[in-house]
Design a protein around this motif. Structure first.
Motif, mmCIF file in Angstrom:
data_model
loop_
_atom_site.group_PDB
_atom_site.id
_atom_site.type_symbol
_atom_site.label_atom_id
_atom_site.label_comp_id
_atom_site.label_asym_id
_atom_site.label_seq_id
_atom_site.Cartn_x
_atom_site.Cartn_y
_atom_site.Cartn_z
ATOM 1 N N SER A 1 0.845 -1.189 0.000
ATOM 2 C CA SER A 1 0.000 0.000 0.000
ATOM 3 C C SER A 1 0.888 1.250 0.000
ATOM 4 C CB SER A 1 -0.916 -0.007 1.222
ATOM 5 O OG SER A 1 -0.184 0.283 2.386
ATOM 6 N N LEU A 2 0.301 2.363 -0.302
ATOM 7 C CA LEU A 2 1.058 3.623 -0.257
ATOM 8 C C LEU A 2 1.492 3.961 1.169
ATOM 9 C CD1 LEU A 2 -0.781 5.868 -2.881
ATOM 10 C CD2 LEU A 2 1.454 4.774 -3.067
ATOM 11 N N ASP A 3 0.717 3.509 2.155
ATOM 12 C CA ASP A 3 1.127 3.706 3.556
ATOM 13 C C ASP A 3 2.403 2.923 3.852
ATOM 14 O OD1 ASP A 3 -0.978 5.411 4.139
ATOM 15 O OD2 ASP A 3 -2.257 3.810 4.936
ATOM 16 N N ASP A 4 2.506 1.713 3.310
ATOM 17 C CA ASP A 4 3.719 0.905 3.490
ATOM 18 C C ASP A 4 4.916 1.587 2.831
ATOM 19 O OD1 ASP A 4 2.297 -1.062 4.854
ATOM 20 O OD2 ASP A 4 1.944 -2.241 3.032
ATOM 21 N N VAL A 5 4.696 2.117 1.643
ATOM 22 C CA VAL A 5 5.764 2.814 0.921
ATOM 23 C C VAL A 5 6.226 4.021 1.731
ATOM 24 C CG1 VAL A 5 6.292 4.154 -1.157
ATOM 25 C CG2 VAL A 5 5.023 2.016 -1.353
ATOM 26 N N GLU A 6 5.287 4.773 2.265
ATOM 27 C CA GLU A 6 5.633 5.945 3.071
ATOM 28 C C GLU A 6 6.396 5.529 4.331
ATOM 29 O OE1 GLU A 6 6.568 9.454 4.349
ATOM 30 O OE2 GLU A 6 5.707 9.116 2.369
ATOM 31 N N ALA A 7 6.029 4.411 4.927
ATOM 32 C CA ALA A 7 6.748 3.928 6.112
ATOM 33 C C ALA A 7 8.192 3.579 5.768
ATOM 34 C CB ALA A 7 6.030 2.709 6.704
ATOM 35 N N VAL A 8 8.408 2.953 4.622
ATOM 36 C CA VAL A 8 9.770 2.633 4.169
ATOM 37 C C VAL A 8 10.548 3.924 3.931
ATOM 38 C CG1 VAL A 8 11.126 1.654 2.272
ATOM 39 C CG2 VAL A 8 9.191 0.381 3.221
ATOM 40 N N HIS A 9 9.930 4.877 3.267
ATOM 41 C CA HIS A 9 10.606 6.148 2.988
ATOM 42 C C HIS A 9 10.940 6.882 4.282
ATOM 43 C CE1 HIS A 9 8.851 6.340 -1.341
ATOM 44 N NE2 HIS A 9 9.849 5.483 -1.220
ATOM 45 N N SER A 10 10.036 6.848 5.237
ATOM 46 C CA SER A 10 10.274 7.505 6.515
ATOM 47 C C SER A 10 11.469 6.881 7.228
ATOM 48 C CB SER A 10 9.017 7.403 7.383
ATOM 49 O OG SER A 10 9.233 7.987 8.638
ATOM 50 N N LYS A 11 11.530 5.567 7.249
ATOM 51 C CA LYS A 11 12.656 4.864 7.876
ATOM 52 C C LYS A 11 13.959 5.183 7.147
ATOM 53 C CE LYS A 11 14.764 1.647 10.325
ATOM 54 N NZ LYS A 11 15.228 1.910 11.646
ATOM 55 N N MET A 12 13.909 5.184 5.833
ATOM 56 C CA MET A 12 15.089 5.481 5.022
ATOM 57 C C MET A 12 15.601 6.905 5.322
ATOM 58 S SD MET A 12 15.331 5.313 0.864
ATOM 59 C CE MET A 12 14.240 6.708 0.621
ATOM 60 N N LYS A 13 14.686 7.860 5.361
ATOM 61 C CA LYS A 13 15.091 9.241 5.644
ATOM 62 C C LYS A 13 15.680 9.367 7.049
ATOM 63 C CE LYS A 13 11.094 10.995 4.058
ATOM 64 N NZ LYS A 13 10.050 11.983 3.701
ATOM 65 N N GLN A 14 15.086 8.673 8.024
ATOM 66 C CA GLN A 14 15.605 8.701 9.396
ATOM 67 C C GLN A 14 17.021 8.138 9.453
ATOM 68 O OE1 GLN A 14 12.837 6.459 11.736
ATOM 69 N NE2 GLN A 14 11.323 8.099 11.821
ATOM 70 N N GLU A 15 17.238 7.029 8.777
ATOM 71 C CA GLU A 15 18.560 6.395 8.794
ATOM 72 C C GLU A 15 19.609 7.284 8.134
ATOM 73 O OE1 GLU A 15 19.552 3.529 10.400
ATOM 74 O OE2 GLU A 15 17.554 3.770 11.265
ATOM 75 N N TYR A 16 19.287 7.826 6.977
ATOM 76 C CA TYR A 16 20.238 8.702 6.284
ATOM 77 C C TYR A 16 20.450 10.012 7.040
ATOM 78 C CZ TYR A 16 21.141 6.173 1.914
ATOM 79 O OH TYR A 16 21.585 5.278 0.972
ATOM 80 N N GLN A 17 19.403 10.518 7.693
ATOM 81 C CA GLN A 17 19.526 11.783 8.424
ATOM 82 C C GLN A 17 20.586 11.693 9.512
ATOM 83 O OE1 GLN A 17 15.941 13.145 10.402
ATOM 84 N NE2 GLN A 17 16.511 15.270 10.002
ATOM 85 N N LYS A 18 20.793 10.509 10.077
ATOM 86 C CA LYS A 18 21.826 10.306 11.088
ATOM 87 C C LYS A 18 23.213 10.674 10.551
ATOM 88 C CE LYS A 18 19.412 6.387 13.178
ATOM 89 N NZ LYS A 18 19.436 4.922 13.368
#
Length: 123
Positions: A1-18
């Motif tokens: 779902s698009l919610d799943d995609v957004e969750a992946v993107h959110s995690k990815m952004k959090q990891e890279y933001q570190k």
């Protein structure tokens, strides 16, 4: 779902933001794989759209992903594919010999930050 995609993107952004990496944009094809749209990977349409929007040189860019469609999209666009062994990457890595270009393989997302920082900082 698009919610799943957004969750992946959110995690990815959090990891890279570190590591101080900030995303200006994330482009997503919302269409079903059978729809035949022009933006669905492995079509390079969204990469080309981003390159035009942000004045990027695709041949000097990277496409980091874990699926065959990610690698194929990068190759079609003319940018460097990078394979992550997370998610689908563990099965994708078994078929790297089929691609016409060398594909670097990384086990974790943070390792790509190290690669990118080496390239952007120079020798």
């Amino acid at each position: 779902s698009l919610d799943d995609v957004e969750a992946v993107h959110s995690k990815m952004k959090q990891e890279y933001q570190k590591f101080g990496v900030v995303f200006h944009d994330i482009l997503v094809c919302p269409h079903h794989p059978d729809s035949g749209c022009e933006c669905r990977k492995p079509s390079p349409h969204l990469l080309q759209k981003a390159a035009q929007k942000y004045n990027l040189v695709v041949s000097q860019s990277f496409f980091i992903g874990d699926a065959p469609s990610d690698l194929e999209c990068a190759i079609k666009a003319g940018c460097q594919p990078i394979l992550l062994l997370t998610g689908r990457g563990k099965s994708t890595v078994q078929h790297l010999e089929q691609y016409p270009v060398p594909i670097p393989v990384y086990g974790e997302l943070y390792e790509t930050v190290e690669l990118l920082s080496k390239i952007t900082s120079g020798p």
